[in-house]
Scaffold this active site. Structure first.
Site, short mmCIF file in Angstrom:
data_model
loop_
_atom_site.label_atom_id
_atom_site.label_comp_id
_atom_site.label_asym_id
_atom_site.label_seq_id
_atom_site.Cartn_x
_atom_site.Cartn_y
_atom_site.Cartn_z
N ARG A 1 0.79 -1.24 0.00
CA ARG A 1 0.00 0.00 0.00
C ARG A 1 0.82 1.29 0.00
O ARG A 1 0.24 2.37 0.00
CB ARG A 1 -1.00 0.05 1.16
CG ARG A 1 -2.01 -1.05 1.11
CD ARG A 1 -3.17 -0.86 2.01
NE ARG A 1 -2.79 -0.52 3.36
CZ ARG A 1 -3.63 -0.06 4.26
NH1 ARG A 1 -4.90 0.10 3.97
NH2 ARG A 1 -3.23 0.24 5.48
N ASP A 2 2.14 1.22 0.00
CA ASP A 2 2.95 2.44 -0.11
C ASP A 2 4.21 2.17 -0.92
O ASP A 2 5.30 2.63 -0.60
CB ASP A 2 3.30 2.99 1.27
CG ASP A 2 3.80 4.44 1.21
OD1 ASP A 2 3.47 5.15 0.23
OD2 ASP A 2 4.53 4.85 2.12
N LEU A 3 4.03 1.42 -2.00
CA LEU A 3 5.15 1.09 -2.87
C LEU A 3 5.54 2.34 -3.65
O LEU A 3 4.70 2.97 -4.29
CB LEU A 3 4.73 -0.04 -3.82
CG LEU A 3 5.84 -0.76 -4.54
CD1 LEU A 3 6.72 -1.49 -3.53
CD2 LEU A 3 5.27 -1.74 -5.54
N ASN B 1 10.90 3.46 -1.11
CA ASN B 1 10.76 2.22 -0.33
C ASN B 1 11.38 1.01 -1.02
O ASN B 1 11.13 -0.12 -0.62
CB ASN B 1 9.28 1.95 -0.03
CG ASN B 1 8.74 2.90 1.01
OD1 ASN B 1 9.49 3.50 1.76
ND2 ASN B 1 7.43 3.04 1.05
N THR C 1 1.32 7.21 -0.55
CA THR C 1 1.93 8.36 -1.20
C THR C 1 1.14 8.64 -2.46
O THR C 1 1.16 7.83 -3.39
CB THR C 1 3.41 8.06 -1.52
OG1 THR C 1 4.07 7.71 -0.29
CG2 THR C 1 4.09 9.26 -2.14
#
Length: 174
Positions: A84-86, A90, A126
């Site tokens: 959910r925040d690739l 990261n 993001t």
């Protein structure tokens, strides 16, 4: 309490996985009131640093990185874990030029008790890399395809030297 709960959730989710392109978590706990996460040290640089110049990366390199990230995400998705925040910040590129998926801090496990931690209307992630269902804050529509969307945004960025979305709204995105 929510931050601490999310911290332990990340650790539990990642501790179940073993894959060359996923950062390993070894231990999680609390000592004298300090919460800790013991994870693999990745000697390298974030993918975001490679993209800072706004120049496309070599095609073969992009294909290799995307392929390895897709396999790593598939492993996570098989364990019902959605990142959910690739985003490039990261993804760490280690000394052997291997991409390693890091920071499962917003990860959600699609098992009873975990998926309920995010409520409708809550936007997490993001924005520049978020799928529409994530931007709209509809948790029951978020799934593996949400990570695949972010992977597609990164693919575009690596090939073109910029993110796919431009304009007034995109200028406000991190």
């Amino acid at each position: 309490p929510n931050v601490i709960h999310r911290f332990y959730r990340e650790a539990r989710a990642m501790a179940t996985l073993r894959h060359t392109n996923l950062c390993s978590v070894f231990d999680v706990g609390e000592i004298d009131g300090v919460h800790f996460l013991a994870m693999e040290f990745i000697d390298g640089r974030p993918l975001a640093e490679y993209l800072q110049k706004g120049q496309p990366l070599p095609g073969r390199q992009v294909a290799t990185v995307i392929h390895k990230l897709a396999l790593a995400l598939d492993e996570a998705h098989r364990a019902d874990i959605i990142h959910r925040d690739l985003k490039p910040a990261n993804i760490m590129i280690n000394q052997r030029k291997e991409p390693i998926v890091m920071d499962f801090g917003l990860a959600r496990r699609d098992i009873e008790g975990e998926a309920a931690l995010t409520h409708t209307g809550t936007i997490m992630g993001t924005p520049a890399y978020m799928a529409p269902e994530q931007i709209l804050g509809i948790p029951d529509k978020i799934g593996p395809h949400t990570d695949v969307f972010a992977l597609g945004v990164m693919l575009y960025q690596m090939i073109c030297g910029q993110r796919p979305f431009t304009g007034a709204l995109a200028a406000m995105l991190p």
